[in-house]
Every structure is written in C-alpha cells, then in structure tokens.
Design an enzyme around this catalytic site. Structure first.
Site, short mmCIF file in Angstrom:
data_model
loop_
_atom_site.label_atom_id
_atom_site.label_comp_id
_atom_site.label_asym_id
_atom_site.label_seq_id
_atom_site.Cartn_x
_atom_site.Cartn_y
_atom_site.Cartn_z
N SER A 193 8.26 -11.11 -0.60
CA SER A 193 9.79 -10.33 -0.18
C SER A 193 9.54 -10.34 -2.09
O SER A 193 10.90 -9.10 -2.15
CB SER A 193 11.03 -10.42 0.17
OG SER A 193 11.32 -11.94 -0.36
N HIS A 215 5.13 -5.35 1.82
CA HIS A 215 6.25 -6.23 2.92
C HIS A 215 6.90 -5.33 3.49
O HIS A 215 7.58 -3.92 3.13
CB HIS A 215 7.20 -5.78 0.87
CG HIS A 215 8.52 -6.39 1.40
ND1 HIS A 215 9.26 -5.98 0.92
CD2 HIS A 215 8.93 -7.88 2.29
CE1 HIS A 215 10.36 -6.59 1.29
NE2 HIS A 215 10.47 -7.62 1.81
N GLU A 243 6.63 -1.77 2.28
CA GLU A 243 6.60 -1.13 0.76
C GLU A 243 5.35 -2.10 0.87
O GLU A 243 4.41 -2.93 0.90
CB GLU A 243 7.51 -2.82 0.07
CG GLU A 243 9.22 -1.80 0.36
CD GLU A 243 9.69 -2.95 -1.17
OE1 GLU A 243 9.95 -2.35 -2.39
OE2 GLU A 243 9.59 -4.11 -0.77
N ASN A 297 14.20 -4.86 -1.58
CA ASN A 297 15.22 -6.48 -2.55
C ASN A 297 16.02 -6.32 -2.96
O ASN A 297 17.06 -6.05 -3.76
CB ASN A 297 14.20 -7.88 -2.24
CG ASN A 297 14.72 -8.35 -1.11
OD1 ASN A 297 15.00 -7.95 0.08
ND2 ASN A 297 13.16 -9.30 -0.80
#
Length: 286
Positions: free
Chosen positions: A119, A142, A154, A192
């Site tokens: 992440s 991700h 992602e 994130n």
C-alpha cells in the site's frame, strides 16, 4: 486471457480475500503462508465469507463449495511454480517483501507475472529484488480492503514494468470484476495518500475532544455516505498496520503525514483493533 492459475503469498485477511476474488471467478488458486495452519486459516476466512453469502441467498451452497475447491492452502512456496500470476500480501515490511520476491523469482516459470499488494512501498524498489529478466513482468496491484467487496485496485507500473504486463493485469482485474486505476509509482500511491490525510483529521477531532469516535463514524456514514465509519474501519485494518504506513508516508512527505498520537497510544497498549479484541470499539476475541 492467458492467466488460468493464480498464487497469493500471505493468508491473512487481505491475502485470503484476494485469493477468494480469483477463485470465485473460476481461477485455480494457491494460497501460501509460512505455516500450514496459517494457510488453512486463510481458507477458513474464505469459508466464513462464503457461508454468509449463502445465508443471504446471494450464492448457492454448490457455488460456495466449487469456489473453495479451487483454493489450495499450503506452506510450500514451490507450489507457485506453475502459476501464471502471483501476488504477495505479506507484512508491510520492505525486507520481508524483498525476501519473498527473491524466492518467487527463482521458483516461478519465466513468464509468470509477479505483483505486490503493497500500500505504500515503491514498486521500482521492490522490483530490484528480482532478476533483470523478470523486472518487466513485475507490477504493483494494490487491492482495497475488504478485497472481497471493494472494487478498486490500483495498478502501479514500476520503472521497468512493461506495457504488456500492465495491460495483462488490467485485463485480469476486469475479469474478476474489479475497477483498475493506473497510478504513478510514488510512496503511498493515490488511495493511501487520500485515505491517511482523511483519517488523520478524524483522529485530530478525537484527540481534541471535538467528537467521540462513535459520533465521528456517524458523520462518515450519515453525512458523507461512507459504508462504514472511519474509526471502525481503522479497527478492522489494524492499528499496527495503520501506524506503520503513516511512518512511511511521514518519511516521504513530512509533516502532513505525521503519525497520530491516538494510533501510537493504541499500538503501545497492544490495542490493535478487531484482531486484538479492542481499539476504538470492543470485539469478541477469537
């Protein structure tokens, strides 16, 4: 699509759910961890998820059983040898991930695509763990937690990732009914960086006594339309992981990602959220 068999390394909550996404789309899956009991525990997590779907009438018992039959839990990483795609979902620790990829690079067939569910760690940095021949077939993927429900993934190409690899993984994710978004290989990627800024402000509100965690969660659900409150979500993710990622982002970007003292106190006290039985909320210990 040329990917018929997938491997997942790491049978915790995230790894088990990623493996479930592949299995229920018809792919054979190897789910590996460092101990057989951990791998078996990952498959048990899948069983619990599917049992709930059966109880709600979303799938039949036969569909549940067929999905579970496609998952082979193991402590033997060599079973990844004939997988077409392997993704790691181990601890968010650079050296542990590097060691995992060194082993996979040696074990997997040359055409296998290796991916990381990290992440926050640079994909280019992780790709340096594999051979130059493998590097074009190394990519970030991700998944958003909980992976069995959330659509977003992602895709993060590293410096040496080939366009063909990124396209193949995009096709794979669409096949398992995800929504892939390509982002640049920067620390924290896109999700994130947004998520941690948001919850940092939520925790400032808690720290300053502006609102209780319960009321912060009500604001998220009833005011912002979120499916779950931010404090409850942080409990589900685990405060040790949350704090670890905060520190990575803080090192990369500075003050705006300074770790929350609320999380630090939780971790210091061993209150890691749902997995420890206590965080913002109380949980039944398993």
């Amino acid at each position: 699509m040329n990917i018929k068999k997938a491997g997942v390394v790491g049978a915790g909550m995230m790894g088990a759910e990623i493996a479930l996404c592949f299995a229920r789309s018809g792919l054979d899956v190897v789910l590996a961890d460092i101990k057989q009991e951990y791998a078996d525990g990952g498959k048990q997590k899948q069983t619990v998820i599917l049992d709930k779907q059966v109880a709600k009438g979303k799938i039949s018992p036969e569909q549940r059983d067929a999905t579970l039959a496609r998952v082979v839990p193991t402590a033997d990483l060599s079973l990844m040898a004939d997988c077409d795609f392997v993704i790691e979902a181990v601890l968010e620790n650079l050296e542990i991930k590097r060691d995992t990829f060194r082993k996979l690079d040696q074990l997997c067939k040359p055409e296998t695509i290796l991916a990381s569910n990290t992440s926050s760690i640079s994909i280019s940095k992780l790709a340096a763990s594999v051979s130059k021949e493998r590097a074009p077939r190394f990519v970030g993927a991700h998944f958003n937690s909980p992976a069995s429900i959330m659509k977003l993934v992602e895709i993060i190409p590293g410096l040496l990732t080939s366009a063909e690899t990124a396209d193949t993984v995009t096709e794979l994710l669409l096949y398992i009914e995800k929504e892939p978004v390509r982002v640049k290989d920067v620390t924290g990627f896109a999700l994130n960086r947004l998520f941690h800024v948001f919850y940092a402000e939520a925790l400032r509100l808690v720290e300053e006594g502006v609102a209780t965690p319960e009321d912060i969660d009500k604001i998220c659900v009833y005011g912002l339309g979120h499916p779950v409150g931010i404090c409850k979500l942080l409990d589900q993710l685990g405060h040790d992981l949350n704090l670890s990622v905060d520190k990575i982002l803080f090192d990369a970007y500075g003050e705006r990602f300074r770790p929350s003292p609320v999380l630090q106190r939780f971790v210091d006290a061993g209150m890691l959220g749902r997995k420890s039985g206590e965080g913002f909320y109380q949980y039944e210990k398993k």
